[in-house]
Design a protein around this motif. Structure first.
Motif, short mmCIF file in Angstrom:
data_model
loop_
_atom_site.label_atom_id
_atom_site.label_comp_id
_atom_site.label_asym_id
_atom_site.label_seq_id
_atom_site.Cartn_x
_atom_site.Cartn_y
_atom_site.Cartn_z
N LYS A 16 0.85 -1.20 0.00
CA LYS A 16 0.00 0.00 0.00
C LYS A 16 0.88 1.25 0.00
N HIS A 17 0.47 2.22 -0.83
CA HIS A 17 1.21 3.48 -0.91
C HIS A 17 0.28 4.57 -1.44
N ASN A 18 0.22 5.67 -0.72
CA ASN A 18 -0.57 6.84 -1.15
C ASN A 18 -2.00 6.48 -1.54
N GLY A 19 -2.68 5.66 -0.73
CA GLY A 19 -4.07 5.33 -0.99
C GLY A 19 -4.31 4.32 -2.10
N VAL A 20 -3.25 3.61 -2.50
CA VAL A 20 -3.38 2.60 -3.54
C VAL A 20 -2.82 1.28 -3.02
N LEU A 48 -8.18 -7.77 -1.03
CA LEU A 48 -8.75 -6.42 -1.06
C LEU A 48 -9.30 -6.04 0.32
N GLU A 49 -9.98 -6.96 0.96
CA GLU A 49 -10.52 -6.69 2.29
C GLU A 49 -9.39 -6.38 3.28
N LYS A 50 -8.32 -7.17 3.25
CA LYS A 50 -7.17 -6.93 4.13
C LYS A 50 -6.54 -5.57 3.86
N ALA A 51 -6.60 -5.14 2.62
CA ALA A 51 -6.00 -3.86 2.23
C ALA A 51 -6.90 -2.67 2.52
N GLY A 52 -8.14 -2.93 2.96
CA GLY A 52 -9.09 -1.85 3.19
C GLY A 52 -9.73 -1.37 1.91
N SER A 53 -9.99 -2.29 1.00
CA SER A 53 -10.56 -1.96 -0.29
C SER A 53 -11.65 -2.98 -0.66
N SER A 54 -12.11 -2.92 -1.90
CA SER A 54 -13.15 -3.84 -2.37
C SER A 54 -13.17 -3.84 -3.89
N LEU A 103 -4.18 -21.95 -15.32
CA LEU A 103 -4.86 -21.48 -16.54
C LEU A 103 -5.10 -19.99 -16.55
N VAL A 104 -5.08 -19.34 -15.37
CA VAL A 104 -5.38 -17.91 -15.28
C VAL A 104 -4.66 -17.31 -14.08
N GLU A 105 -4.24 -16.05 -14.24
CA GLU A 105 -3.65 -15.29 -13.14
C GLU A 105 -4.17 -13.86 -13.26
N VAL A 106 -4.50 -13.24 -12.10
CA VAL A 106 -5.05 -11.89 -12.08
C VAL A 106 -4.20 -11.02 -11.17
N ILE A 107 -3.85 -9.84 -11.66
CA ILE A 107 -3.08 -8.85 -10.90
C ILE A 107 -3.95 -7.60 -10.78
N VAL A 108 -4.13 -7.11 -9.54
CA VAL A 108 -5.07 -6.01 -9.30
C VAL A 108 -4.38 -4.85 -8.58
N THR A 109 -4.77 -3.65 -8.98
CA THR A 109 -4.40 -2.41 -8.29
C THR A 109 -5.72 -1.74 -7.91
N ALA A 110 -5.82 -1.30 -6.63
CA ALA A 110 -7.09 -0.73 -6.16
C ALA A 110 -6.86 0.43 -5.23
N ALA A 111 -7.81 1.35 -5.20
CA ALA A 111 -7.80 2.42 -4.20
C ALA A 111 -8.10 1.78 -2.85
N CYS A 112 -7.49 2.33 -1.80
CA CYS A 112 -7.70 1.75 -0.47
C CYS A 112 -7.72 2.86 0.58
N ASP A 113 -8.07 2.47 1.80
CA ASP A 113 -8.10 3.41 2.92
C ASP A 113 -6.69 3.70 3.41
#
Length: 113
Positions: A16-20, A48-54, A103-113
């Motif tokens: 987490k850095h600067n709300g991301v 996402l939940e652990k990071a304070g996001s959704s 078969l699949v991999e997902v990488i996510v960037t999200a806004a967080c608290d």
């Protein structure tokens, strides 16, 4: 300030850095791309939940599939998972993943608290 969560020698599951929140790549278990995508996205939800996001706060997603022939099957699961009106910027490509069974991999960037 940079906060690293679930950090090991090789990587952190969340940074987490600067709300991301930046999540490490997530894979799932199962025999089909649909099963693996559902499991993978469940793991994304937990991080996402652990990071304070959704899901509604995802900014960008990068999806790797081992075979673009599975694109439609993966998208059916993805489309049901993303909340209406909250689709992130997304890229999807074909890649050789870490193990032949993946078969699949997902990488996510999200806004967080």
């Amino acid at each position: 300030m940079i906060e690293r969560m679930e950090t090991g020698q090789r990587m952190s599951k969340i940074v987490k850095h600067n709300g991301v929140a930046y999540l490490c790549g997530q894979v799932g278990s199962g025999d089909t791309v649909a099963e693996q995508t559902k499991d993978c996205l469940s793991r994304v939800d937990a991080l996402l939940e652990k990071a304070g996001s959704s899901r509604t706060r995802i900014l960008q997603a990068i999806v790797w599939v081992s075979d673009m022939a599975d694109f439609a099957e993966m998208n059916a699961v993805w489309d049901a998972w993303v909340p209406a009106g909250h689709a992130p910027a997304r890229a999807c490509g074909e890649a050789k993943l870490a193990r032949p069974s993946l078969l699949v991999e997902v990488i996510v960037t999200a806004a967080c608290d």
